[in-house]
Design an enzyme around this catalytic site. Structure first.
Site, PDB file in Angstrom:
ATOM      1  N   HIS A  18       0.804  -1.132  -0.118  1.00 37.88           N
ATOM      2  CA  HIS A  18       0.107   0.037   0.061  1.00 37.88           C
ATOM      3  C   HIS A  18       0.904   1.114   0.069  1.00 37.88           C
ATOM      4  O   HIS A  18       0.353   2.253  -0.479  1.00 37.88           O
ATOM      5  CB  HIS A  18      -0.944  -0.095   1.246  1.00 37.88           C
ATOM      6  N   SER A  45       2.558 -15.356  22.436  1.00 39.14           N
ATOM      7  CA  SER A  45       1.533 -14.371  22.091  1.00 39.14           C
ATOM      8  C   SER A  45       1.889 -13.201  22.205  1.00 39.14           C
ATOM      9  O   SER A  45       1.601 -12.344  21.159  1.00 39.14           O
ATOM     10  CB  SER A  45       0.125 -14.700  22.923  1.00 39.14           C
ATOM     11  N   GLU A  98       4.063 -11.912  19.232  1.00 36.57           N
ATOM     12  CA  GLU A  98       3.138 -11.702  17.947  1.00 36.57           C
ATOM     13  C   GLU A  98       2.286 -10.578  18.006  1.00 36.57           C
ATOM     14  O   GLU A  98       2.095  -9.908  16.956  1.00 36.57           O
ATOM     15  CB  GLU A  98       2.434 -13.066  17.709  1.00 36.57           C
ATOM     16  N   SER A 137      12.216 -16.758  18.082  1.00 32.79           N
ATOM     17  CA  SER A 137      13.386 -17.538  18.350  1.00 32.79           C
ATOM     18  C   SER A 137      14.724 -17.380  17.489  1.00 32.79           C
ATOM     19  O   SER A 137      16.002 -17.251  17.804  1.00 32.79           O
ATOM     20  CB  SER A 137      13.327 -18.973  18.468  1.00 32.79           C
ATOM     21  N   GLU A 149      15.337 -19.200  15.273  1.00 27.86           N
ATOM     22  CA  GLU A 149      15.982 -20.355  15.004  1.00 27.86           C
ATOM     23  C   GLU A 149      15.261 -21.343  14.523  1.00 27.86           C
ATOM     24  O   GLU A 149      15.424 -22.597  14.236  1.00 27.86           O
ATOM     25  CB  GLU A 149      16.302 -21.210  16.461  1.00 27.86           C
ATOM     26  N   ASP A 198       3.045  -1.767  12.558  1.00 29.35           N
ATOM     27  CA  ASP A 198       2.170  -0.676  12.117  1.00 29.35           C
ATOM     28  C   ASP A 198       2.926   0.432  12.245  1.00 29.35           C
ATOM     29  O   ASP A 198       2.643   1.727  11.669  1.00 29.35           O
ATOM     30  CB  ASP A 198       0.815  -0.962  12.807  1.00 29.35           C
TER      31      ASP A 198
END
Length: 186
Positions: free
Chosen positions: A60, A150, A153, A88, A90, A161
């Protein structure tokens, strides 16, 4: 703990991790993105989902971008950039990809929790996101902790962003100018 309390704890966890980000590392990655002839991106699992969203926003912004493994992905050349998202550093398939990129004269950038990882040692830039590896024991941590990777991520989505916002500022892009590059066949 209630659902709402879990939500607030997650946000606080991410805020604490975000406060530890290294601006110089981020700016080096942003410079690499701006200077790359073509940008390849890849991650595995949930990190792969986050990096695909980042690839979409880079398109975009007008960059030449491919997600590794897509059939339309071009051959790499020196001057290209491979961005890998790996907590990781790895993951076997990503280590192999990083080795191949270096052999082909392609710069590697890594977004990770482990700068001293195998991929980190191959990368010309590393952006470290603080967090807990999915294999680390929760009981070793004093503060609130999400399961497995979690937090990494989630922070990836936010950091990607933030990189997009910085690139928008640097390139004079707006949501309106970016929307002109948004897919019209959906």
């Amino acid at each position: 703990m209630s659902f709402q309390a879990h939500t607030i704890a997650i946000l606080k966890d991410l805020e604490q991790n975000a406060l530890q980000l290294d601006n110089a590392q981020a700016m080096k990655l942003i410079s690499q993105i701006r200077n790359a002839k073509h940008i390849f991106l890849q991650g595995a699992g949930r990190s792969g989902i986050a990096i695909r969203a980042f690839a979409n926003r880079l398109v975009h912004l007008g960059f030449s971008v491919s997600v590794v493994g897509e059939i339309s992905s071009p051959h790499s050349k020196p001057g290209d950039l491979l961005i890998i998202g790996s907590g990781s550093g790895e993951t076997s398939s990503l280590k192999s990809l990083a080795h191949q990129a270096v052999e082909n004269g392609v710069e590697v950038a890594l977004i990770t929790m482990k700068s001293d990882s195998t991929i980190g040692q191959l990368a010309s830039s590393v952006l470290v996101l603080p967090g807990k590896m999915k294999t680390e024991n929760d009981r070793q941590l004093i503060h609130f902790s999400q399961p497995m990777g979690s937090a990494f991520e989630q922070l990836c989505f936010i950091v990607y962003d933030a990189i997009v916002l910085e690139l928008m500022d640097q390139l004079g892009e707006t949501s309106q100018s970016m929307f002109k590059r948004h897919a019209d066949f959906e």
